[in-house]
Every structure is written in C-alpha cells, then in structure tokens.
Design a protein around this motif. Structure first.
Motif, PDB file in Angstrom:
ATOM      1  N   ARG A  40      -1.793   3.778  -4.109  1.00 25.31           N
ATOM      2  CA  ARG A  40      -1.531   2.674  -5.031  1.00 25.31           C
ATOM      3  C   ARG A  40      -1.549   1.362  -4.247  1.00 25.31           C
ATOM      4  O   ARG A  40      -1.027   1.290  -3.132  1.00 25.31           O
ATOM      5  N   TYR A  99       0.867  -1.184   0.000  1.00 26.38           N
ATOM      6  CA  TYR A  99       0.000   0.000   0.000  1.00 26.38           C
ATOM      7  C   TYR A  99       0.900   1.230   0.000  1.00 26.38           C
ATOM      8  O   TYR A  99       1.740   1.391   0.890  1.00 26.38           O
ATOM      9  N   LYS A 102      -3.136   9.946  -5.728  1.00 31.53           N
ATOM     10  CA  LYS A 102      -3.822   8.651  -5.618  1.00 31.53           C
ATOM     11  C   LYS A 102      -2.998   7.646  -4.824  1.00 31.53           C
ATOM     12  O   LYS A 102      -1.769   7.597  -4.958  1.00 31.53           O
ATOM     13  N   CYS A 107      -5.352  -2.936 -16.292  1.00 30.27           N
ATOM     14  CA  CYS A 107      -6.248  -3.438 -15.239  1.00 30.27           C
ATOM     15  C   CYS A 107      -6.484  -4.943 -15.326  1.00 30.27           C
ATOM     16  O   CYS A 107      -6.765  -5.585 -14.336  1.00 30.27           O
ATOM     17  N   SER A 144      -0.863  -2.888  -4.629  1.00 27.43           N
ATOM     18  CA  SER A 144      -0.398  -3.981  -5.477  1.00 27.43           C
ATOM     19  C   SER A 144      -0.203  -5.237  -4.629  1.00 27.43           C
ATOM     20  O   SER A 144      -0.074  -5.149  -3.409  1.00 27.43           O
ATOM     21  N   GLU A 163      -1.390  -5.219 -10.150  1.00 28.86           N
ATOM     22  CA  GLU A 163      -1.520  -3.799  -9.801  1.00 28.86           C
ATOM     23  C   GLU A 163      -3.006  -3.550  -9.573  1.00 28.86           C
ATOM     24  O   GLU A 163      -3.757  -3.267 -10.501  1.00 28.86           O
ATOM     25  N   VAL A 164      -3.406  -3.679  -8.310  1.00 28.24           N
ATOM     26  CA  VAL A 164      -4.813  -3.806  -7.940  1.00 28.24           C
ATOM     27  C   VAL A 164      -5.674  -2.646  -8.455  1.00 28.24           C
ATOM     28  O   VAL A 164      -6.715  -2.872  -9.062  1.00 28.24           O
ATOM     29  N   ASN A 165      -5.248  -1.408  -8.207  1.00 25.01           N
ATOM     30  CA  ASN A 165      -6.099  -0.284  -8.635  1.00 25.01           C
ATOM     31  C   ASN A 165      -5.504   0.484  -9.834  1.00 25.01           C
ATOM     32  O   ASN A 165      -5.884   1.626 -10.088  1.00 25.01           O
ATOM     33  N   SER A 166      -4.577  -0.172 -10.536  1.00 27.61           N
ATOM     34  CA  SER A 166      -4.013   0.366 -11.794  1.00 27.61           C
ATOM     35  C   SER A 166      -3.460   1.789 -11.688  1.00 27.61           C
ATOM     36  O   SER A 166      -3.578   2.568 -12.627  1.00 27.61           O
ATOM     37  N   VAL A 167      -2.875   2.100 -10.535  1.00 21.56           N
ATOM     38  CA  VAL A 167      -2.231   3.425 -10.419  1.00 21.56           C
ATOM     39  C   VAL A 167      -0.757   3.259 -10.766  1.00 21.56           C
ATOM     40  O   VAL A 167      -0.087   2.361 -10.269  1.00 21.56           O
TER      41      VAL A 167
END
Ligand SMILES: O=C(O)CCC(=O)C(=O)O
Ligand SMILES: [Fe+2]
Length: 189
Positions: A130, A46, A128, A96, A132, A74-78
């Motif tokens: 991030r 995180y 944002k 994503c 992963s 990459e969980v939230n594609s940041v």
C-alpha cells in the motif's frame, strides 16, 4: 517545478480554501482560521504486504494527526486505513480519484472542539503493498493556537499555546490514540 512540488503547492491552495469554508461553517473570521503562513510536511508511506500474519501487524498504530488538516492521497487505492467511531474500527474505502481530508488536533483546538480530530490506524494487506502520501498542513510554527469562539458565552475548552509547543509535545509522545491532545485540554473537561 517537479511534480511533488506542484502537488504540494496545489494541496496548500486546496487547504486554504477548505479553511475558509470551515470558518464559514462556524461563522468566524476566515482570516483567523486560514493562516496565510501555513506550512506543510509531506510524508510518503509504504506498507509492504505481510503474507504470514497480516491480522497481527499494524502499518500505523492508532493516532490522530498533530496537524491542522491532513490531506491524504491513497496512491494505489489499496485498502488499509481505518477510523475509530464509537469505539469500533471502520475501514475507509479508497477512491482512486479522491483526496481524503482528516481533521487534525490543531483544528480541534482552534474550533474549541467543534471539529474533532479523527483517530485512525492502518492495517496491512496480506498480498498487496500500500502506498499513500500524507500532507500535514500546519499553521505558522511560531504562531499561537487558541480556540476561536463564536460568542462571548462559549466556554473555553482548550489551552492557548504556541503551535511549535504543541508539535514538540505531539512528537515526544509515541503514537497513542488522541493522548497528546489531553495536554491541550483544560482540566475540567
Ligand atoms: O496511509 C494512510 O492511509 C494513513 C497515513 C497516516 O495516518 C499518517 O501519515 O499520519
Ligand atoms: Fe495519520
């Protein structure tokens, strides 16, 4: 089975198939590469945003992974991951619906340097967060890691050692580029 266990077991299967494909590219016995007793460490990362000075902060210092392969989601594609290529840091664009595969140090040793572990770092986004998940795929801890040669003339570039020995060494160093791998290199390279 909960969803993390399910994810972990699917990634294990996926890595096994990848290992067989890698063996085929090198024309070596797939059983030697695809260690049946492979284990895995899952780490959830995180990276909170840094509004004031994101350019001065790193989420993760430059390093190569001590694993065989690392499967990254990459969980939230940041955006944040960068790889080092010819001395420059290249941002990796997240997708994503894709998994990212990183070559780790143990695969570099096992392939006698034909697959090179990739140096990478993570930068911080100003606005944002991030998220992963790294799945570090590790061969049997008590097993031996040694270069698998394609032919008898090939020069051996890395030492033979216990997987556990390399990992102890890797974790006793701070994240510092590919320094841990220097210990596994035979002195003349
Ligand atoms: O968060 C990322 O994109 C990379 C994580 C990573 O390099 C690691 O867990 O070793
Ligand atoms: Fe990493």
């Amino acid at each position: 089975m909960n969803c993390i266990e399910q994810y972990s077991s699917e990634v294990m299967k996926f890595t096994h198939s990848l290992a067989i494909l890698i063996a085929k590219t090198l024309d070596v016995d797939p059983e030697l590469v695809a260690d049946k007793h492979a284990s895995q460490f899952l780490r959830m990362n995180y990276y909170p945003p840094c509004t004031s000075t994101p350019e001065k902060v790193l989420g993760l210092s430059p390093h190569s992974d001590g694993s065989f392969l690392t499967i990254l989601l990459e969980v939230n594609s940041v955006q944040g991951l960068q790889i080092r290529r010819h001395g420059a840091w290249i941002p990796v664009k997240p997708h994503c619906d894709a998994l990212l595969v990183n070559v780790g140090d143990l695969l570099e040793i096992m392939t006698n340097g034909k697959y090179k572990s990739i140096e990478h770092r993570v930068t911080i986004n100003a606005h944002k967060e991030r998220l992963s998940i790294s799945a570090f795929q590790i061969p049997n801890y008590d097993g031996i890691i040694s270069p698998i040669l394609e032919n008898a003339e090939e020069k051996i570039l890395y030492k033979t050692m216990k997987v556990g020995e390399y990992l102890r060494l890797y974790f006793s160093n701070k994240l510092e580029g590919k320094r841990a791998l220097d210990y596994a290199k035979l002195s003349e390279i």
